[in-house]
Design a protein around this motif. Structure first.
Motif, PDB file in Angstrom:
ATOM      1  N   GLU A 126       0.829  -1.211   0.000  1.00  0.00           N
ATOM      2  CA  GLU A 126       0.000   0.000   0.000  1.00  0.00           C
ATOM      3  C   GLU A 126       0.859   1.255   0.000  1.00  0.00           C
ATOM      4  OE1 GLU A 126      -2.635  -0.497   3.341  1.00  0.00           O
ATOM      5  OE2 GLU A 126      -4.239  -1.238   2.028  1.00  0.00           O
ATOM      6  N   GLU A 127       1.963   1.221   0.745  1.00  0.00           N
ATOM      7  CA  GLU A 127       2.850   2.379   0.773  1.00  0.00           C
ATOM      8  C   GLU A 127       3.508   2.591  -0.582  1.00  0.00           C
ATOM      9  OE1 GLU A 127       5.051   5.648   2.151  1.00  0.00           O
ATOM     10  OE2 GLU A 127       3.239   4.653   2.860  1.00  0.00           O
ATOM     11  N   ASP A 128       3.968   1.512  -1.228  1.00  0.00           N
ATOM     12  CA  ASP A 128       4.569   1.628  -2.555  1.00  0.00           C
ATOM     13  C   ASP A 128       3.557   2.166  -3.565  1.00  0.00           C
ATOM     14  OD1 ASP A 128       7.026   0.748  -1.736  1.00  0.00           O
ATOM     15  OD2 ASP A 128       6.668  -1.349  -2.253  1.00  0.00           O
ATOM     16  N   LYS A 129       2.302   1.743  -3.440  1.00  0.00           N
ATOM     17  CA  LYS A 129       1.265   2.207  -4.359  1.00  0.00           C
ATOM     18  C   LYS A 129       1.093   3.716  -4.247  1.00  0.00           C
ATOM     19  CE  LYS A 129      -3.014   1.126  -3.513  1.00  0.00           C
ATOM     20  NZ  LYS A 129      -4.256   0.346  -3.335  1.00  0.00           N
ATOM     21  N   LYS A 130       1.185   4.262  -3.026  1.00  0.00           N
ATOM     22  CA  LYS A 130       1.054   5.704  -2.841  1.00  0.00           C
ATOM     23  C   LYS A 130       2.191   6.445  -3.536  1.00  0.00           C
ATOM     24  CE  LYS A 130      -1.300   5.407   1.640  1.00  0.00           C
ATOM     25  NZ  LYS A 130      -1.185   5.692   3.087  1.00  0.00           N
ATOM     26  N   ARG A 131       3.350   5.802  -3.605  1.00  0.00           N
ATOM     27  CA  ARG A 131       4.507   6.442  -4.241  1.00  0.00           C
ATOM     28  C   ARG A 131       4.602   6.113  -5.726  1.00  0.00           C
ATOM     29  NH1 ARG A 131       9.179   4.787  -2.893  1.00  0.00           N
ATOM     30  NH2 ARG A 131       8.688   2.831  -1.879  1.00  0.00           N
ATOM     31  N   GLY A 132       3.586   5.435  -6.243  1.00  0.00           N
ATOM     32  CA  GLY A 132       3.565   5.123  -7.661  1.00  0.00           C
ATOM     33  C   GLY A 132       4.338   3.884  -8.041  1.00  0.00           C
ATOM     34  N   VAL A 133       4.745   3.099  -7.047  1.00  0.00           N
ATOM     35  CA  VAL A 133       5.480   1.867  -7.314  1.00  0.00           C
ATOM     36  C   VAL A 133       4.505   0.698  -7.248  1.00  0.00           C
ATOM     37  CG1 VAL A 133       7.350   0.365  -6.572  1.00  0.00           C
ATOM     38  CG2 VAL A 133       7.570   2.837  -6.315  1.00  0.00           C
ATOM     39  N   VAL A 134       4.337  -0.019  -8.341  1.00  0.00           N
ATOM     40  CA  VAL A 134       3.389  -1.125  -8.386  1.00  0.00           C
ATOM     41  C   VAL A 134       4.094  -2.391  -8.834  1.00  0.00           C
ATOM     42  CG1 VAL A 134       1.404   0.358  -8.851  1.00  0.00           C
ATOM     43  CG2 VAL A 134       2.705  -0.570 -10.755  1.00  0.00           C
ATOM     44  N   ILE A 135       3.470  -3.531  -8.521  1.00  0.00           N
ATOM     45  CA  ILE A 135       4.010  -4.829  -8.913  1.00  0.00           C
ATOM     46  C   ILE A 135       3.749  -5.033 -10.395  1.00  0.00           C
ATOM     47  CG2 ILE A 135       3.887  -7.309  -8.494  1.00  0.00           C
ATOM     48  CD1 ILE A 135       2.819  -6.612  -5.689  1.00  0.00           C
ATOM     49  N   GLY A 136       4.797  -5.264 -11.161  1.00  0.00           N
ATOM     50  CA  GLY A 136       4.641  -5.370 -12.600  1.00  0.00           C
ATOM     51  C   GLY A 136       3.806  -6.558 -13.042  1.00  0.00           C
ATOM     52  N   SER A 137       3.780  -7.611 -12.236  1.00  0.00           N
ATOM     53  CA  SER A 137       3.077  -8.830 -12.648  1.00  0.00           C
ATOM     54  C   SER A 137       1.628  -8.875 -12.166  1.00  0.00           C
ATOM     55  CB  SER A 137       3.826 -10.048 -12.098  1.00  0.00           C
ATOM     56  OG  SER A 137       3.944  -9.964 -10.684  1.00  0.00           O
ATOM     57  N   ARG A 138       1.122  -7.793 -11.565  1.00  0.00           N
ATOM     58  CA  ARG A 138      -0.194  -7.857 -10.942  1.00  0.00           C
ATOM     59  C   ARG A 138      -1.338  -7.909 -11.948  1.00  0.00           C
ATOM     60  NH1 ARG A 138      -2.202  -1.901  -9.060  1.00  0.00           N
ATOM     61  NH2 ARG A 138      -1.662  -0.789 -10.969  1.00  0.00           N
TER      62      ARG A 138
END
Length: 863
Positions: free
Chosen positions: A333-345
């Motif tokens: 959730e914290e990474d998502k706020k910073r625009g970092v997402v899992i590439g394989s999602r």
């Protein structure tokens, strides 16, 4: 850019403005006998009213609203100079205060009308809920504060205003003799949104904000026939989720996928499995895998000829998010706020747990409404009552004493320890009372919160079952010997036996040849050595190759000092590692006959982990050479106990130093002209701050994160030089942008930002936050940060967007610097070089102001 912004803050305060601030920040000057002086303070702060009684006065008395105040009030005290001191201001302290005294001119009195300001705080707010598309929805929010707060509403971060299809009304109300603000909002539900209620009021020139958010999930008004026809029910025939979906019956497949038979979801699940879950540890790994499979391939049910997919169950989702995978979920959730997402999602998203149906929810035909992964269910065949199998997940006995004999706190109680874990979704917690439990198998064995206010939680000492091996799955059982001894097993055991005999024979041969060589002399294959008469047992020990080389880090070898030469003087205290005492060390420093030192000695019963931490601190300090970092002069690593030899800092730790020099503790020695009153001015406090910033610049430039920067971990020398100490929690970042702590790390909650509290991340930016709190300690003379709050309340306080209020003796320019350190986004905080540069400028400005004051008055202002 951050550096120039910091300098701009310092330059705002011109000479005449700044000097007037420092002049009035010490005491309530300007009191007269004519009429009451109106004053105010902030709820929860420390405060002091100075009566300024003439020296010739023979009698002084304080009263509130005409009632005399005694010196034994719970939160009030009358200081030796007849000032009235409040340890923590509350609304009950409001009123008319009077200080009366008898002097040569007769009776006189001075009065204050005292008002307490309270920062805005939301008391009641909506929870996440589901609504139907097109419905008119109404939510209410209540907040308290003085001045009365104003409430505003936000939808996905954008403020909701009247006239855009919404109606917002704010009004003040009374309940139980307390005034509060209530806000009602009405609008049409058209999509799922994050709704926020925010309350704010102005305390002085600072806006105080409290906010609460919830999810409003919007579902279609009528069944979407076309959407239902896009799916079909079938047995799962894939590979990645085979072990988790076996026996669950039909699962739902989306026929609109570009790939048939669920191959797209299979590939996405496999990608997440291989890129994310493969690195996850238990118990999160198994739970996340199972939840992912039920999310990708949900249970399927036929309704009116249509295939319906059943969402995840609330209980499974909460168990993973709030217990089994708490850190991992938070990091995503914290990474998502910073625009970092899992590439394989792919098209997968984290579920909103609060919107999901419960396990017990059924439709009109008695069919379940969700896909239950069974993460919270009890496996009845593994239940035990008197002993443990595996990690004791399904122990349901009545043991309620910890391994140290401390009674367990009831799981339903919040006293003496307030908690929100484990979440109340695990079946093993039903009727758990105060019994030892291991909900979800999160710990190695059952545990409980304790009734000891100092010990938060502890494992329970429950024996293992006779046929169970600790650490193994409770499904493992001892196999009957007849069923185990198959022909293949017999052949395998025979081979192992032969191999063992051969190994023993080779060991015997090697030992025999070695013994023969020792009897006959050792013959080098190139050079004959038998003419040398050497007795190996009589060779002189070389510390470089014997005990030191094998047991102690090489960085400490050059600092080794003979422990028998240390001359004990006196005890200084007890630290986390063990005893600390003052001593003399002859010939420790070059050119000095004796060196005065502080010895930090590791306690004899220290665990291997504690010894490792102790040695790590020594290795860290051995690398440092800076005037504002405590100097490690030597170590005693050969033998036990291990000792670290530090330069002696005569004035002790900075926290106690500040307390002893607090304005509340000033003592004037009129009877002894040899003693003088020592006061710390704003220049002194800024110089202390600048020295700590200098040391942190040195650490940050070398990639070190201190992780426990506070006044208690800084030391003061006899010439008032401040140095950073206590590097027990320090880590070097190396190539990673942050250091992630483990479960055994100490947690200085009051000095930590949210990213460290929630996600266990420690960076130079988190040290900057701690430095801001350290500044607050310095300018409040070591008042405990968030005084009066528990650790849990501190976390909630920060989550609401709040921060510490301006310290009593902190100039506005320094408080502005603190607020920069407490910015929510770590990247927006100033760096240590920027902080150091700003403090240098402020120190010069303060010195100039004090110089001007001395030129105009005979008594310069002090803090």
């Amino acid at each position: 850019m951050m550096y120039f912004r910091s300098l701009l803050v310092a330059s705002i305060f011109a000479q005449h403005v700044f000097c007037s601030v420092t002049e009035t920040s010490i005491e309530n000057s300007g009191l007269t006998d004519a009429k009451p002086l109106s004053i105010s303070a902030i709820h929860g702060s420390r405060f002091q009213l100075s009566c300024d009684v003439p020296a010739e006065s023979i009698y002084t008395q304080w009263s509130k609203n005409g009632i005399r105040i005694s010196n034994n009030e719970s939160r009030l005290s009358i200081t030796p100079d007849q000032s009235l001191s409040f340890s923590s201001i509350s609304k009950a302290d409001e009123g008319l205060y009077e200080c009366s005294f008898e002097g040569e001119e007769g009776s006189r009195a001075r009065q204050w009308q005292f008002h307490v300001e309270v920062p805005a705080r939301i008391k009641e707010f909506p929870t996440s809920q589901s609504v139907t598309f097109g419905d008119s929805v109404e939510f209410s929010c209540e907040a308290i504060g003085d001045p009365l707060p104003n409430i505003s509403w936000f939808r996905d971060g954008k403020q909701i205003l009247n006239g855009d299809g919404s109606q917002v009304t704010n009004a003040s109300h009374y309940r139980q003799f307390k005034e509060f603000t209530k806000s009602d909002i009405t609008f049409l539900a058209v999509k799922t949104e994050n709704i926020t209620c925010r309350a704010s009021n102005m305390i002085g020139d600072t806006e105080r904000i409290s906010s609460r958010s919830f999810i409003m999930s919007v579902y279609p008004r009528e069944p979407d026939e076309t959407k239902a026809l896009r799916g079909y029910c079938s047995l799962y025939n894939g590979f990645i989720c085979k072990s988790h979906l076996a026996g669950v019956g039909f699962v739902w497949f989306n026929v609109s996928d570009d790939k048939a038979s669920g191959l797209l979801n299979e590939e996405i699940t496999k990608g997440i499995w291989e890129t994310v879950l493969v690195h996850t540890k238990e118990p999160c790994k198994s739970a996340a895998e199972k939840l992912l499979c039920h999310y990708a391939f949900p249970h399927c049910r036929i309704l009116n000829g249509n295939a319906l997919s059943l969402p995840l169950c609330y209980e499974d989702c909460i168990a993973v998010r709030q217990s089994l995978c708490f850190n991992e979920w938070s990091l995503i959730e914290e990474d998502k706020k910073r625009g970092v997402v899992i590439g394989s999602r792919g098209h997968f998203r984290l579920p909103q747990c609060e919107t999901l149906p419960r396990v017990d929810d059924v439709d009109e035909n008695g069919h379940p409404k969700c896909s239950h992964a069974g993460l919270t269910k009890i496996k009845k065949d593994q239940v035990t009552k008197t002993c443990l199998r595996g990690n004791g997940r399904f122990y349901l006995g009545e043991a309620n004493i910890t391994k140290q004999g401390i009674p367990c706190q009831s799981w339903n109680s919040q006293s003496p320890h307030s908690h929100n874990r484990p979440p109340p979704v695990f079946e093993e917690m039903k009727d758990a009372k105060n019994y030892c439990r291991n909900p979800g198998g999160e710990e190695p064995k059952p545990w409980c919160y304790t009734m000891d206010p100092i010990v938060r939680w502890q494992h329970c000492d429950i024996p293992y079952c006779p046929d169970a091996v600790p650490g193994l799955s409770p499904d493992i059982r001892m196999l009957p010997i007849d069923s185990a001894m198959t022909p293949a097993m017999t052949l395998l055991l025979s081979g192992v036996g032969c191999g063992a005999l051969l190994f023993l024979f080779l060991v015997f041969v090697v030992f025999w040849r070695f013994s023969k060589q020792r009897r006959n002399g050792y013959h080098h294959p190139i050079v004959e050595m038998n003419q040398l008469d050497i007795d190996v047992d009589k060779l002189t020990d070389n510390v470089a190759y014997h005990p030191m080389g094998s047991l102690v880090d090489s960085r400490l070898e050059r600092l080794e000092y003979p422990r028998n030469d240390i001359i004990y003087i006196r005890d200084l205290g007890q630290g986390a590692f063990g005893r600390v005492f003052q001593a003399k060390a002859p010939n420790l420093a070059k050119g000095e006959e004796f060196s005065l030192i502080a010895v930090k000695m590791l306690k004899e019963e220290a665990t291997e982990d504690l010894r490792s931490d102790f040695e790590r601190e020594a290795c860290i300090l051995a690398e440092f050479d800076h005037p504002h970092i405590v100097k490690l002069l030597g170590v005693c690593a050969i033998g036990k106990p291990m000792c670290l030899l530090f330069e002696y800092m005569a004035c002790g730790d900075l926290n106690e130093y500040l307390r002893s020099h607090s304005p509340n503790n000033y003592i004037v020695y009129n009877s002894n002209p040899g003693l003088s009153e020592i006061r710390l001015s704003v220049v002194d406090l800024t110089r202390i701050s600048r020295q700590i910033a200098s040391g942190m610049v040195y650490l940050s430039e070398r990639g070190f994160v201190h992780r426990d920067l506070a006044t208690r971990n800084c030391l003061v020398s006899d010439v008032h030089i401040v140095k950073i100490a206590d590097f027990g929690l320090s880590q070097k970042l190396y190539m990673q942008p942050y250091y992630k702590g483990n479960d055994n790390d100490a947690i200085p909650v009051r000095w930590m930002p949210l990213e460290s509290l929630l996600y266990n991340r420690y960076t130079t930016e988190s040290d900057v936050w701690a430095f801001g709190v350290c500044l607050w300690e310095i300018y409040s003379f070591a008042v405990q940060p968030y005084y009066g709050m528990t650790h849990e309340e501190v976390v909630r306080f920060l989550q609401d967007g709040n921060s510490l209020q301006k310290p009593q003796y902190g100039p506005p320019s320094v408080f502005e610097l603190m607020k920069q350190c407490w910015r929510i986004e770590p990247t927006e905080r100033p760096t240590f070089p920027e902080l150091y540069g700003t403090l240098v400028q402020l120190e010069r400005e303060f010195e100039r102001c004090l110089t001007l004051k001395r030129d105009g008055t005979t008594s310069p202002a002090h803090i």
